[in-house]
Scaffold this active site. Structure first.
Site, PDB file in Angstrom:
ATOM      1  N   CYS A 149      47.348 -49.530  79.329  1.00  0.00           N
ATOM      2  CA  CYS A 149      46.711 -51.161  80.211  1.00  0.00           C
ATOM      3  C   CYS A 149      47.134 -51.162  81.283  1.00  0.00           C
ATOM      4  CB  CYS A 149      46.322 -52.375  79.508  1.00  0.00           C
ATOM      5  SG  CYS A 149      45.806 -53.509  80.269  1.00  0.00           S
ATOM      6  N   CYS A 152      47.294 -54.518  82.592  1.00  0.00           N
ATOM      7  CA  CYS A 152      48.372 -55.363  81.849  1.00  0.00           C
ATOM      8  C   CYS A 152      50.191 -54.315  82.326  1.00  0.00           C
ATOM      9  CB  CYS A 152      49.071 -55.005  80.779  1.00  0.00           C
ATOM     10  SG  CYS A 152      46.824 -55.167  79.729  1.00  0.00           S
ATOM     11  N   ASP A 153      49.930 -53.480  82.471  1.00  0.00           N
ATOM     12  CA  ASP A 153      51.698 -52.737  82.970  1.00  0.00           C
ATOM     13  C   ASP A 153      51.561 -52.639  84.305  1.00  0.00           C
ATOM     14  OD1 ASP A 153      51.440 -53.713  79.623  1.00  0.00           O
ATOM     15  OD2 ASP A 153      51.087 -51.416  79.294  1.00  0.00           O
TER      16      ASP A 153
END
Ligand code: NAP
Length: 334
Positions: A149, A152-153
């Site tokens: 993701c 997200c990261d």
């Protein structure tokens, strides 16, 4: 649960942020929800969905310094328990939604005995899983340089060299997004042409930070505790080489966990549950769906939690609007 009939008001299937938020709301509405929370997986010793595989979460509102995925899920679970949600650590393996009361079955976590639960409403929050390459090293380094993701990261990869595997829209979307952070982004694709839409291809090809490795498969993620490179195999020349990156984003698609509901609940072509616009209602009365099992666009913990809240409120309102008659209760206990 009604003492007289043994019929529950609501059963929640799945315990990611959607299911646990639904549990908090349903428990605070005195519905005494039963959460069939799933089982530990090969990569996590607790159920709790995809966030159990995530280390730092910096974009879930309310945590200034961020929070670890398992900690966030543990907090949500404890919060639901505080208001009376009950948990059983196993998977539902069969459902019957053909008549009220609805029925779900699971194997008792200790005895293995099959247990039938009757319930007036069900909230489905079984989530989706990222498809993975199937490498031992990829699983071992998940959250240590391997991610599924970019939203997200991506932030953790500032100034680094990053690889994205895949040739579809997801891969190119992730690659484009990652150029905000990484110095270079290499898209590694197993064929010599992309599956992604023309517009996404154009955008990626015109991005000076993005380059492509064609006809190439990742055979190993290198590094003991963090990603230090990728060993790749060129399918045309047969050559093996090392790509020097410190991040690998696997973007080869997702699969919703909906096998249990095939032929029962309406799904789109990819198997995601369909819900009414602006609601968590499925095609069956009293069955609601929330989180990634019905969302292939946003896929965030916070959006999953938001739809979990919607599902609990929808279930509560549906239960209130559809009271059980005394006759029906007598029938149900026959
Ligand atoms: P997808 O379209 O199924 O593409 C998956 C890609 O991963 C394909 O290029 C496939 O290669 C590759 N792949 C699959 N298994 C692999 C493996 N084991 N090893 C290496 N490569 C592998 O999935 P997606 O990109 O997640 O998209 C899913 C749907 O969502 C699509 O309909 C897409 O259009 C849509 N979507 C749209 C947007 C957008 O419009 N902004 C963004 C994301 C997704 P092959 O090509 O060789 O099969």
């Amino acid at each position: 649960m009604s003492e007289a009939t043994g019929i529950r008001e609501v059963v929640i299937i799945g315990s990611g942020p959607a299911g646990l938020t639904a549990a908090i709301y349903a428990a605070r509405a005195n519905l005494l929800p039963l959460v069939v929370e799933g089982e530990p997986s090969s990569t996590s010793d607790q159920p709790g969905g995809q966030l159990m595989l995530t280390t730092d979460i910096e974009n879930f509102p309310g945590f200034i310094e961020g929070i670890e995925g398992p900690q966030l899920m543990g907090n949500m679970r404890a919060q639901a328990e505080r208001f009376g949600a009950e948990f059983v650590t196993t998977k539902v393996h069969r459902v019957d939604f053909s008549a009220q009361p609805y029925r779900v079955w699971y194997h008792h976590p200790s005895t293995g005995e099959e247990v039938e639960v009757r319930t007036r409403s069900v909230i489905v929050s079984t989530g989706a899983r990222s498809l993975m390459l199937g490498l031992e090293s990829e699983v071992r380094l998940l959250s240590h340089g391997v991610s599924t993701c970019a939203t997200c990261d991506g932030f953790f990869f500032r100034g680094q060299h990053i690889a994205v595997v895949g040739g579809g829209d997801s891969a190119l979307e992730e690659a484009n997004f990652l150029t905000k952070f990484g110095d270079t982004v290499t898209v590694i694709h197993r064929r010599d042409s992309l599956r992604a839409s023309k517009i996404m291809q154009d955008r990626a090809r015109n991005n000076p930070k993005i380059s492509f490795l064609w006809n190439t498969e990742v055979v190993e993620v290198l590094g003991e505790n963090k990603v230090e490179g990728l060993r790749v195999h060129n399918k045309v020349t047969g050559e093996e080489s090392v790509v020097n990156v410190t991040g690998l984003f696997v973007a080869i698609g997702h699969a919703p966990n909906t096998d249990l509901f095939k032929g029962i609940l309406d799904m789109d072509d990819a198997g995601y549950l369909q819900t009414a616009a602006g609601s968590s209602a499925t095609n069956l009365p009293g069955i609601f769906a929330c989180g990634d099992v019905q969302d292939h666009i946003y896929r965030q913990a916070i959006t999953a939690a938001g739809t979990g809240c919607m599902a609990a409120m929808d279930a509560e309102r549906w239960l209130e609007a559809n009271p059980v008659s005394a006759d029906a209760l007598v029938d149900a206990t026959d």
